[in-house]
Design an enzyme around this catalytic site. Sequence first.
Site, PDB file in Angstrom:
ATOM      1  N   ASP A  82       0.841  -1.193   0.000  1.00 46.45           N
ATOM      2  CA  ASP A  82       0.000   0.000   0.000  1.00 46.45           C
ATOM      3  C   ASP A  82       0.878   1.245   0.000  1.00 46.45           C
ATOM      4  O   ASP A  82       1.663   1.465   0.922  1.00 46.45           O
ATOM      5  CB  ASP A  82      -0.903   0.008   1.241  1.00 46.45           C
ATOM      6  CG  ASP A  82      -1.791   1.235   1.307  1.00 46.45           C
ATOM      7  OD1 ASP A  82      -2.941   1.153   0.857  1.00 46.45           O
ATOM      8  OD2 ASP A  82      -1.321   2.284   1.809  1.00 46.45           O
TER       9      ASP A  82
ATOM     10  N   TYR B 147       2.900  10.057  -0.571  1.00 42.92           N
ATOM     11  CA  TYR B 147       3.986   9.489   0.233  1.00 42.92           C
ATOM     12  C   TYR B 147       5.353   9.781  -0.391  1.00 42.92           C
ATOM     13  O   TYR B 147       6.373   9.692   0.291  1.00 42.92           O
ATOM     14  CB  TYR B 147       3.831   7.982   0.392  1.00 42.92           C
ATOM     15  CG  TYR B 147       2.601   7.525   1.131  1.00 42.92           C
ATOM     16  CD1 TYR B 147       1.758   8.417   1.790  1.00 42.92           C
ATOM     17  CD2 TYR B 147       2.266   6.170   1.167  1.00 42.92           C
ATOM     18  CE1 TYR B 147       0.624   7.982   2.453  1.00 42.92           C
ATOM     19  CE2 TYR B 147       1.139   5.724   1.826  1.00 42.92           C
ATOM     20  CZ  TYR B 147       0.317   6.635   2.471  1.00 42.92           C
ATOM     21  OH  TYR B 147      -0.808   6.186   3.111  1.00 42.92           O
TER      22      TYR B 147
ATOM     23  N   LYS C 179      -2.932   5.727  -4.091  1.00 41.46           N
ATOM     24  CA  LYS C 179      -4.023   6.650  -3.768  1.00 41.46           C
ATOM     25  C   LYS C 179      -3.840   7.983  -4.476  1.00 41.46           C
ATOM     26  O   LYS C 179      -2.722   8.443  -4.699  1.00 41.46           O
ATOM     27  CB  LYS C 179      -4.083   6.888  -2.253  1.00 41.46           C
ATOM     28  CG  LYS C 179      -4.097   5.628  -1.409  1.00 41.46           C
ATOM     29  CD  LYS C 179      -4.144   5.944   0.067  1.00 41.46           C
ATOM     30  CE  LYS C 179      -3.754   4.737   0.898  1.00 41.46           C
ATOM     31  NZ  LYS C 179      -2.295   4.461   0.869  1.00 41.46           N
TER      32      LYS C 179
ATOM     33  N   HIS D 145      -7.809   9.454  -1.693  1.00 42.65           N
ATOM     34  CA  HIS D 145      -7.105   9.456  -0.411  1.00 42.65           C
ATOM     35  C   HIS D 145      -7.902  10.134   0.699  1.00 42.65           C
ATOM     36  O   HIS D 145      -7.902   9.671   1.839  1.00 42.65           O
ATOM     37  CB  HIS D 145      -5.745  10.139  -0.583  1.00 42.65           C
ATOM     38  CG  HIS D 145      -4.721   9.711   0.407  1.00 42.65           C
ATOM     39  ND1 HIS D 145      -3.375   9.663   0.129  1.00 42.65           N
ATOM     40  CD2 HIS D 145      -4.827   9.307   1.691  1.00 42.65           C
ATOM     41  CE1 HIS D 145      -2.713   9.249   1.191  1.00 42.65           C
ATOM     42  NE2 HIS D 145      -3.576   9.031   2.165  1.00 42.65           N
TER      43      HIS D 145
END
Length: 275
Positions: A46, A51, A76, A109
């Site tokens: 994931d 990120y 996401k 998200h």
Amino acid sequence: MSPTPTIALNNGQQMPQLGFGVFQVPEDQAQRAVETALETGYRSIDTAAIYGNETGVGRALAATGVPREEVFVTTKLWIDHLGRDAARRGLEESLERLALDRVDLFLLHWPAPATDAYLEAWQGLEDAVEAGLTSGIGVSNFLPEHLERLQKLGGTLPAVNQIELHPALQNRETVAANARLGVATEAWSPLAQGAVLQEPAILEAAAAHDVSPAQAVLRWHLQRGNIVIPKSVTPTRIAENFAIFGFELSDAEVAAIDALERDGRTGPHPADFNG
């Protein structure tokens, strides 16, 4: 073969119930962490655009030799791409960084309700499924009212709703809404960033089964039916988090952990967070 059980999603996909998350894993550490996870036996990874480590994740997927069809990859869409056409572009950008032609699951998200753009973005995710860019679509941090608005569109329902969920914040209203709509619940921050690991109920359960407190909490998630994605960059911890299939909590132990609910949120509230 991985010992991880799978959860049947509402679109026919089978998603591993235990996966590996890379939130706050720096780009220069992501490749090695994901390689270690895959070598340990994890078969669900994931990540997310925000990120900043999709490139490292992609390199790990290419380097380990695990067949692509055996790994369930989730990423996401960030808030800056909420919109029908922008959502498609966002996924294409993620695929380029991951060096993949599709992902298994693509999530919105956050709903970012002040923008009121998540409905259009959801339609963009539906377009992405039709284009073969993702096998499944879902959401993250959606409250029941957000799910209800998606339902009223009359199209695809989310396969997954990934929410903050741990013994101190069990998000029961959202979990119930997920279940009512046939949406699988996935837990982020499953250990409350360590905040629950010294609770007597968790320490007692861990001691009874000769496991760590983190293992006891992750086992609680599995028995509660949650999909769970612990993260670590430490090889021993990555292995420890995976070693949760050789024991089972008793009903009393599960109930004692259930009783730890205290609205102990560690992240933003979805009703208020807009990026």
